[in-house]
Design a protein around this motif. Structure first.
Motif, mmCIF file in Angstrom:
data_model
loop_
_atom_site.group_PDB
_atom_site.id
_atom_site.type_symbol
_atom_site.label_atom_id
_atom_site.label_comp_id
_atom_site.label_asym_id
_atom_site.label_seq_id
_atom_site.Cartn_x
_atom_site.Cartn_y
_atom_site.Cartn_z
ATOM 1 N N MET A 109 0.826 -1.206 0.000
ATOM 2 C CA MET A 109 0.000 0.000 0.000
ATOM 3 C C MET A 109 0.868 1.266 0.000
ATOM 4 O O MET A 109 1.945 1.298 0.591
ATOM 5 C CB MET A 109 -0.916 -0.004 1.212
ATOM 6 N N LEU A 110 0.359 2.306 -0.685
ATOM 7 C CA LEU A 110 1.042 3.594 -0.759
ATOM 8 C C LEU A 110 0.237 4.621 0.031
ATOM 9 O O LEU A 110 -0.990 4.645 -0.039
ATOM 10 C CB LEU A 110 1.138 4.094 -2.203
ATOM 11 N N LYS A 111 0.927 5.471 0.791
ATOM 12 C CA LYS A 111 0.239 6.565 1.468
ATOM 13 C C LYS A 111 0.647 7.863 0.781
ATOM 14 O O LYS A 111 1.792 8.299 0.873
ATOM 15 C CB LYS A 111 0.581 6.600 2.949
ATOM 16 N N VAL A 112 -0.299 8.449 0.045
ATOM 17 C CA VAL A 112 -0.043 9.642 -0.768
ATOM 18 C C VAL A 112 -0.815 10.812 -0.163
ATOM 19 O O VAL A 112 -2.049 10.775 -0.105
ATOM 20 C CB VAL A 112 -0.478 9.414 -2.233
ATOM 21 N N VAL A 139 -3.433 4.574 -0.885
ATOM 22 C CA VAL A 139 -3.704 4.291 -2.297
ATOM 23 C C VAL A 139 -3.382 2.825 -2.568
ATOM 24 O O VAL A 139 -2.307 2.339 -2.196
ATOM 25 C CB VAL A 139 -2.864 5.198 -3.234
ATOM 26 N N SER A 140 -4.299 2.141 -3.226
ATOM 27 C CA SER A 140 -4.081 0.742 -3.586
ATOM 28 C C SER A 140 -3.383 0.656 -4.941
ATOM 29 O O SER A 140 -3.911 1.158 -5.942
ATOM 30 C CB SER A 140 -5.418 -0.002 -3.661
ATOM 31 N N PRO A 141 -2.214 0.018 -5.018
ATOM 32 C CA PRO A 141 -1.580 -0.159 -6.324
ATOM 33 C C PRO A 141 -2.438 -0.985 -7.268
ATOM 34 O O PRO A 141 -2.396 -0.795 -8.481
ATOM 35 C CB PRO A 141 -0.261 -0.878 -5.982
ATOM 36 N N ILE A 142 -3.237 -1.889 -6.718
ATOM 37 C CA ILE A 142 -4.110 -2.731 -7.543
ATOM 38 C C ILE A 142 -5.137 -1.883 -8.283
ATOM 39 O O ILE A 142 -5.428 -2.106 -9.460
ATOM 40 C CB ILE A 142 -4.828 -3.782 -6.666
ATOM 41 N N GLU A 143 -5.696 -0.890 -7.589
ATOM 42 C CA GLU A 143 -6.694 -0.018 -8.220
ATOM 43 C C GLU A 143 -6.078 0.767 -9.373
ATOM 44 O O GLU A 143 -6.665 0.881 -10.454
ATOM 45 C CB GLU A 143 -7.276 0.939 -7.183
ATOM 46 N N VAL A 144 -4.873 1.313 -9.160
ATOM 47 C CA VAL A 144 -4.217 2.097 -10.206
ATOM 48 C C VAL A 144 -3.831 1.197 -11.378
ATOM 49 O O VAL A 144 -3.997 1.554 -12.546
ATOM 50 C CB VAL A 144 -2.994 2.835 -9.646
ATOM 51 N N GLU A 145 -3.335 -0.002 -11.077
ATOM 52 C CA GLU A 145 -2.962 -0.942 -12.142
ATOM 53 C C GLU A 145 -4.183 -1.346 -12.963
ATOM 54 O O GLU A 145 -4.109 -1.446 -14.196
ATOM 55 C CB GLU A 145 -2.299 -2.181 -11.528
ATOM 56 N N ALA A 146 -5.304 -1.588 -12.293
ATOM 57 C CA ALA A 146 -6.527 -1.974 -13.003
ATOM 58 C C ALA A 146 -6.972 -0.860 -13.944
ATOM 59 O O ALA A 146 -7.471 -1.119 -15.044
ATOM 60 C CB ALA A 146 -7.631 -2.310 -12.011
ATOM 61 N N CYS A 147 -6.784 0.379 -13.524
ATOM 62 C CA CYS A 147 -7.118 1.517 -14.385
ATOM 63 C C CYS A 147 -6.167 1.578 -15.572
ATOM 64 O O CYS A 147 -6.596 1.733 -16.721
ATOM 65 C CB CYS A 147 -7.057 2.808 -13.576
ATOM 66 N N LEU A 148 -4.866 1.441 -15.326
ATOM 67 C CA LEU A 148 -3.877 1.501 -16.404
ATOM 68 C C LEU A 148 -4.131 0.443 -17.475
ATOM 69 O O LEU A 148 -3.998 0.696 -18.669
ATOM 70 C CB LEU A 148 -2.466 1.342 -15.825
#
Length: 522
Positions: A415-418, A423-432
């Motif tokens: 997990m990333l704290k921005v 922020v979930s890396p999985i959510e961003v990857e799914a979007c990409l």
């Protein structure tokens, strides 16, 4: 959930998964298809018995370990179930490791016997002098006349093809799997005689619904907990047929194997489904696809459905729980979700103090189910940390919606704290992945000039696209439109491929290390 078949004093998994098929009249049914070869249940039982008798004749006794460094061929079920039937404990070793890893596995497990494919033997030759407990090396496939070893044919020669199963009980040790070791050295995960059966009665029968006339093909290898169920004990639990493929699972080899054997159930991992979509091929005969290993992006689900008119059931399992415990169902698929709890398992989402969280809040998932391993071999502290009474700490972050669907957001350390927000890396990857240029990607923490954490993306492009500043800007703009602004990747690196584990999971920790090295050298 209690299993009626385990109410008796004795239970031997090999008797259940192999001998029972003979008692139920499947002697002439094909159990294994491998390349242009096949093996019936009748022949499988005889070979299992011969190998088990060979172990007993060579002095192997109850709970002695038999290590297996083997490709996926018809020898695998023979050695695996032959060891169990004799009362020994097979250990399924990853075939893609290095010599130093095998030195650790063999010394840590104290295996007395190693069965190894001739093609993989050079990895063992290098470390033979380091192996403190190993007494015998048996070579299968290829050239069996290797100095200092015993060929499989010679080992089983003149052994009888009948064998009574060892009088093991449901709670005796049955087999080991080594964990991936992403947080330290791999851990020997000790599974009991009843664990496979529990997985069959829950996921196998109530979600997968495997039938006797099914042909199962798992691109995930048998040394992987996911592959072991897909390719061995699920089909054998109902007298179905398994397809074994010894070569590496590329889109080409998988499409070729599907064309040859026309399986009805196909098991893959998200990266393989993505790679197959980028290549030409057909999946004739397949009625259902299954995915695990990592979260399946919704975009891959939709593109696969559009191209092949087939659903992919996404789920999550673990080495410790032996197979899948959260999954979508055929009649209840939620793309982007890992699904609901498999009947027979319980789960809860907890905070860092293990207090249960309300629906919608992100926390760590604990799972309870009777396929959970008994303990980690010689890792008492790790056992206590992960196996909390009846509950197993998966260390995976999820949230659950009001309908009981679980949504994976990453490992606890991913997990990333921005800007103070997780922020979930999985959510961003799914979007990409939803952008037409992106074949696969990984999101990890990067740091800006003020040493603040921001998302950073490593991207492998589809073959019709080339890296450019314009494409980078386009991808960033796309993510900003789809997600909250703070979630977009500040840096994008186009790469030829991503580092992966042998089971197809992206090694985010290697990319994290790379980002940290960049900061140190800046």
């Amino acid at each position: 959930m209690k299993l009626n078949v385990l109410q008796s004093e004795y239970f031997n998994a090999a008797d259940y998964f192999v001998d029972r098929n003979i008692r139920e009249g499947r002697k002439d049914k094909v159990a294994v298809l491998c390349e242009d070869r096949q093996m019936t249940y009748g022949r499988l039982e005889k070979e299992v018995n011969r190998f088990g008798n060979s172990l007993l004749s060579s002095g192997i006794r109850l709970e002695d370990r038999v290590a297996m460094l083997m490709l996926d061929t018809e020898f695998y079920p023979v050695v695996f179930f032959g060891s169990i039937k004799a009362g020994a404990v097979p250990i399924c070793l990853n075939t893609l490791m290095r010599s130093k890893d095998y030195s650790y596995f063999l010394n840590d497990s104290r295996a007395r016997v190693l069965v190894v494919d001739e093609a993989l033997y050079p990895n063992i030759e290098e470390i033979k002098t380091e192996l403190k407990f190993l007494e015998r090396i048996i070579i299968v496939n290829g050239d069996q006349n290797v100095t200092g070893t015993t060929g499989y044919d010679a080992f089983v020669c003149d052994q009888p093809d009948s064998l009574d199963p060892a009088q093991t009980c449901p709670d005796d040790a049955c087999f080991w799997l080594y964990s991936s070791g992403s947080t330290g050295k791999p851990k020997g995960t000790v599974h009991l005689q009843h664990d496979m059966l529990f997985s069959v009665e829950t996921y196998g029968k109530q979600v997968l619904k495997v039938k006797e006339d099914d042909i199962c093909f798992s691109a995930a290898k048998l040394f992987f907990a996911y592959g072991l169920g897909n390719g061995l004990y699920f089909p054998f639990s109902v007298g179905a047929t398994t397809v074994l493929m010894p070569e590496r699972p590329t889109p080409e080899s998988v499409y070729r194997t599907i064309a040859l054997h026309q399986p009805s159930l196909f098991f893959g991992v998200p990266t393989l489904y993505g790679a197959m979509l980028a290549e030409e091929g057909k999946v004739n005969g397949v009625r259902l696809c299954i995915s695990a290993g990592e979260a399946l992006p919704a975009d891959i689900f939709y593109r696969w459905k559009d191209r092949f008119n087939l659903d992919i059931l996404d789920g999550i399992g673990s080495t410790e729980i032996v197979h899948i415990y959260i999954s979508n169902r055929v009649d209840e698929i939620r793309p982007g979700s890992t699904g609901q709890l498999v009947p027979g398992y319980e789960g809860k989402v907890v905070d860092d103090d293990f207090n249960e969280l309300p629906q919608g809040e992100v926390g760590t998932v604990l799972i309870k189910g009777d396929s959970t391993a008994a303990y980690y071999w010689n890792k008492h502290d790790k056992t206590k940390e992960a196996m909390m009474g009846e509950w197993f700490n998966t260390d995976d972050k999820f949230f659950v919606d009001e309908e009981g669907f679980y949504y994976y957001v990453g490992r606890s350390n991913d997990m990333l704290k921005v800007g103070g927000i997780w922020v979930s890396p999985i959510e961003v990857e799914a979007c990409l992945i939803g952008h037409p240029s992106v074949l696969e990607c990984a999101v990890v923490p990067g740091r800006d000039e003020e040493n603040l954490v921001k998302p950073c993306a490593y991207i492998v492009l589809n073959k019709d696209f080339s890296p450019s500043d314009e494409l980078e800007k386009e991808i960033k703009t796309y993510v900003k439109k789809e997600l909250a602004h703070y979630k977009y990747p500040r840096w994008i690196y186009f790469v030829e491929d991503l580092p992966k584990t042998p089971t197809g999971k992206i090694k985010r920790f290697e990319l994290k290390d790379l980002e940290e090295q960049k900061m140190l050298s800046a």
